[in-house]
Scaffold this active site. Structure first.
Site, PDB file in Angstrom:
ATOM      1  N   THR A  98     -10.658  -4.796  -7.550  1.00  0.00           N
ATOM      2  CA  THR A  98      -9.757  -5.908  -7.883  1.00  0.00           C
ATOM      3  C   THR A  98      -9.220  -6.547  -6.607  1.00  0.00           C
ATOM      4  OG1 THR A  98      -9.136  -4.940  -9.991  1.00  0.00           O
ATOM      5  CG2 THR A  98      -7.567  -6.484  -9.030  1.00  0.00           C
ATOM      6  N   TYR A 151      -4.921   1.214  -3.137  1.00  0.00           N
ATOM      7  CA  TYR A 151      -4.004   0.066  -3.191  1.00  0.00           C
ATOM      8  C   TYR A 151      -3.695  -0.430  -1.775  1.00  0.00           C
ATOM      9  CZ  TYR A 151       0.251  -2.533  -4.613  1.00  0.00           C
ATOM     10  OH  TYR A 151       1.205  -3.490  -4.835  1.00  0.00           O
ATOM     11  N   LYS A 155      -5.197  -3.804  -0.346  1.00  0.00           N
ATOM     12  CA  LYS A 155      -4.326  -4.943  -0.011  1.00  0.00           C
ATOM     13  C   LYS A 155      -4.483  -5.339   1.461  1.00  0.00           C
ATOM     14  CE  LYS A 155      -1.861  -5.898  -3.798  1.00  0.00           C
ATOM     15  NZ  LYS A 155      -1.726  -7.220  -4.394  1.00  0.00           N
TER      16      LYS A 155
HETATM   17  P1  NAD Z   1       2.022  -5.891 -12.947  1.00  0.00           P
HETATM   18  O1  NAD Z   1       1.143  -4.707 -13.100  1.00  0.00           O
HETATM   19  O2  NAD Z   1       3.157  -6.068 -13.888  1.00  0.00           O
HETATM   20  O3  NAD Z   1       1.167  -7.224 -12.983  1.00  0.00           O
HETATM   21  C1  NAD Z   1      -0.164  -7.305 -12.531  1.00  0.00           C
HETATM   22  C2  NAD Z   1      -0.931  -8.255 -13.452  1.00  0.00           C
HETATM   23  O4  NAD Z   1      -2.280  -8.385 -12.988  1.00  0.00           O
HETATM   24  C3  NAD Z   1      -0.993  -7.736 -14.899  1.00  0.00           C
HETATM   25  O5  NAD Z   1      -0.711  -8.779 -15.796  1.00  0.00           O
HETATM   26  C4  NAD Z   1      -2.448  -7.267 -15.021  1.00  0.00           C
HETATM   27  O6  NAD Z   1      -2.914  -7.292 -16.348  1.00  0.00           O
HETATM   28  C5  NAD Z   1      -3.156  -8.222 -14.092  1.00  0.00           C
HETATM   29  N1  NAD Z   1      -4.438  -7.717 -13.580  1.00  0.00           N
HETATM   30  C6  NAD Z   1      -4.667  -6.489 -13.034  1.00  0.00           C
HETATM   31  N2  NAD Z   1      -5.968  -6.394 -12.685  1.00  0.00           N
HETATM   32  C7  NAD Z   1      -6.541  -7.584 -13.009  1.00  0.00           C
HETATM   33  C8  NAD Z   1      -7.872  -8.090 -12.906  1.00  0.00           C
HETATM   34  N3  NAD Z   1      -8.867  -7.355 -12.378  1.00  0.00           N
HETATM   35  N4  NAD Z   1      -8.121  -9.345 -13.366  1.00  0.00           N
HETATM   36  C9  NAD Z   1      -7.125 -10.100 -13.907  1.00  0.00           C
HETATM   37  N5  NAD Z   1      -5.861  -9.659 -14.038  1.00  0.00           N
HETATM   38  C10 NAD Z   1      -5.576  -8.418 -13.586  1.00  0.00           C
HETATM   39  O7  NAD Z   1       2.545  -5.874 -11.437  1.00  0.00           O
HETATM   40  P2  NAD Z   1       3.604  -6.798 -10.700  1.00  0.00           P
HETATM   41  O8  NAD Z   1       4.713  -5.945 -10.288  1.00  0.00           O
HETATM   42  O9  NAD Z   1       3.875  -8.020 -11.483  1.00  0.00           O
HETATM   43  O10 NAD Z   1       2.782  -7.164  -9.380  1.00  0.00           O
HETATM   44  C11 NAD Z   1       2.152  -8.424  -9.202  1.00  0.00           C
HETATM   45  C12 NAD Z   1       1.576  -8.511  -7.809  1.00  0.00           C
HETATM   46  O11 NAD Z   1       2.617  -8.349  -6.840  1.00  0.00           O
HETATM   47  C13 NAD Z   1       0.531  -7.443  -7.518  1.00  0.00           C
HETATM   48  O12 NAD Z   1      -0.515  -8.014  -6.740  1.00  0.00           O
HETATM   49  C14 NAD Z   1       1.282  -6.422  -6.679  1.00  0.00           C
HETATM   50  O13 NAD Z   1       0.437  -5.736  -5.811  1.00  0.00           O
HETATM   51  C15 NAD Z   1       2.265  -7.316  -5.936  1.00  0.00           C
HETATM   52  N6  NAD Z   1       3.469  -6.535  -5.538  1.00  0.00           N
HETATM   53  C16 NAD Z   1       4.409  -6.151  -6.448  1.00  0.00           C
HETATM   54  C17 NAD Z   1       5.505  -5.400  -6.040  1.00  0.00           C
HETATM   55  C18 NAD Z   1       6.585  -4.971  -6.986  1.00  0.00           C
HETATM   56  O14 NAD Z   1       7.536  -4.310  -6.561  1.00  0.00           O
HETATM   57  N7  NAD Z   1       6.550  -5.321  -8.250  1.00  0.00           N
HETATM   58  C19 NAD Z   1       5.637  -5.029  -4.692  1.00  0.00           C
HETATM   59  C20 NAD Z   1       4.641  -5.415  -3.807  1.00  0.00           C
HETATM   60  C21 NAD Z   1       3.558  -6.187  -4.224  1.00  0.00           C
END
Ligand code: NAD
Ligand code: UDP
Length: 318
Positions: A98, A151, A155
């Site tokens: 991914t 991860y 990333k």
């Molecule tokens: P989340 O898991 O709630 O959301 C991720 C979304 O991506 C989900 O809707 C999932 O269904 C979708 N997804 C996953 N794999 C996929 C694929 N192969 N194709 C299409 N859709 C796919 O997570 P989040 O907290 O909303 O995180 C969103 C982004 O922010 C991510 O990239 C994450 O790495 C980054 N991030 C989040 C945090 C945090 O604290 N929440 C911190 C650092 C980075």
């Protein structure tokens, strides 16, 4: 907030926690057309149910690891990727796919359409940091063969791809490194610390601290992050990042547990201690000087205020 020119904006991972708030803000508050692309691995239709009827909102069920052809896109927020350790470790090979293939596909789409693309990177690229707080110039301390590597390294490779697409193919990129973020629309069972502790406290179950609870994190409320993401995307200077977006106020995990119990006085939950997972970072806190200087951005919402809103949300959904 002034209304920006109407744009067509693709949000990958738009049905997830952060993506659903971003879709909502871009569509409702700022009058853009929004395309949400998601495979619903961790996201949910419930998160975007209020947007589905809006004619300016389109949902595409698609996996970013497969190429996709779209036209007339002005911006891409690339968020698709599971974010909680429990979910990204569930199928680590898929997590790498991914991050790497998914980001390649989105960069190719940005190249074809001429869209600006913002990569949602993470504080995890700093690994178990040897520098504290972490500034963007710190290159990190990641175990490449550990259980978090799918991860962290995924990333890191996604950041590399963005930087090389910029240099080699002139794609207009932005990179943000997001630190621990919490708020409504987090999945109640996704295993992250804020959602776990609140759900446990509300269900009168024991609060599970991993290790002795002395490890630290700095928690950012979702509304602050959304403001920062949009500022970075809309910044038309030559500044493309990477930039840290996080709340620099640091807490131990034990302090977080105690604060949540204080805010849910009806809870009779006690604290129990479990093994610390391997490679769990001992401390984390962003240096946000660059975001302040380049974007005039800093978080405004205190942990207590953010937790109160998040507890209200979980009371309704669990
Ligand atoms: P989340 O898991 O709630 O959301 C991720 C979304 O991506 C989900 O809707 C999932 O269904 C979708 N997804 C996953 N794999 C996929 C694929 N192969 N194709 C299409 N859709 C796919 O997570 P989040 O907290 O909303 O995180 C969103 C982004 O922010 C991510 O990239 C994450 O790495 C980054 N991030 C989040 C945090 C945090 O604290 N929440 C911190 C650092 C980075
Ligand atoms: N954690 C914990 N109990 C839980 C969930 C997490 O003590 O029920 C700890 C975890 O070991 C880590 C911190 O809380 O030290 C933050 O974990 P989370 O999964 O939210 O995010 P990350 O480790 O990716 O920062």
């Amino acid at each position: 907030m002034p209304t920006l020119r109407e744009k067509t904006i693709l949000v990958t991972g738009g049905a997830g926690f952060i993506g659903s708030h971003l879709c909502q803000e871009l569509l409702r508050e700022r009058g853009n057309k929004v395309i949400c692309l998601d495979n619903f691995f961790t996201g949910s239709k419930d998160n975007i149910k209020d947007l589905l009827e809006n004619p300016d909102f389109k949902l595409i069920e698609h996996d970013v690891t497969k190429p996709i052809s779209l036209e007339n896109i002005d911006q891409i927020y690339h968020l698709a990727c599971p974010a909680s350790p429990v979910h990204y470790q569930h199928n680590p090979i898929e997590t790498v796919r991914t991050n790497v293939i998914g980001t390649l596909n989105m960069l190719d789409l940005a190249k074809k359409t001429g869209a600006r693309i913002l990569q949602a990177s993470t504080s995890e690229i700093y690994g178990d940091p040897l520098e504290h707080p972490q500034s963007e110039s710190y290159l990190g301390n990641v175990n490449p063969v550990g259980i978090r590597a799918c991860y962290d390294e995924g990333k890191r490779c996604a950041e590399t791809l963005c930087a090389d697409y910029r240099r080699q193919r002139k794609v207009d990129i932005r990179i943000v490194r997001i630190f621990n973020t919490y708020g409504p629309n987090m999945h109640p069972n996704d295993g992250r610390v804020v959602s776990n502790f609140i759900v446990q406290a509300l269900k009168q179950e024991p609060i599970t601290i991993y290790g002795d609870g002395s490890q630290t994190r700095a928690f950012q409320y979702i509304d602050d992050l959304i403001g920062g993401l949009i500022k970075m995307m809309e910044n038309n200077s030559r500044f493309w990042g990477p930039v840290n977006l996080g709340n620099p106020k640091e807490f131990t995990v034990k302090e977080l547990a105690e604060k949540i119990l204080e805010l849910i006085p009806e809870s009779k939950s006690n604290i129990i201690y479990r093994d610390l997972p391997s490679d769990d970072p001992k401390k984390r806190k962003p240096d946000i000087s660059l975001a302040k200087e380049k974007l005039d951005w800093e978080p405004k919402i205190s942990l207590e205020d953010g937790l109160v809103k998040t507890i209200e949300y979980f009371k309704k959904v669990i």
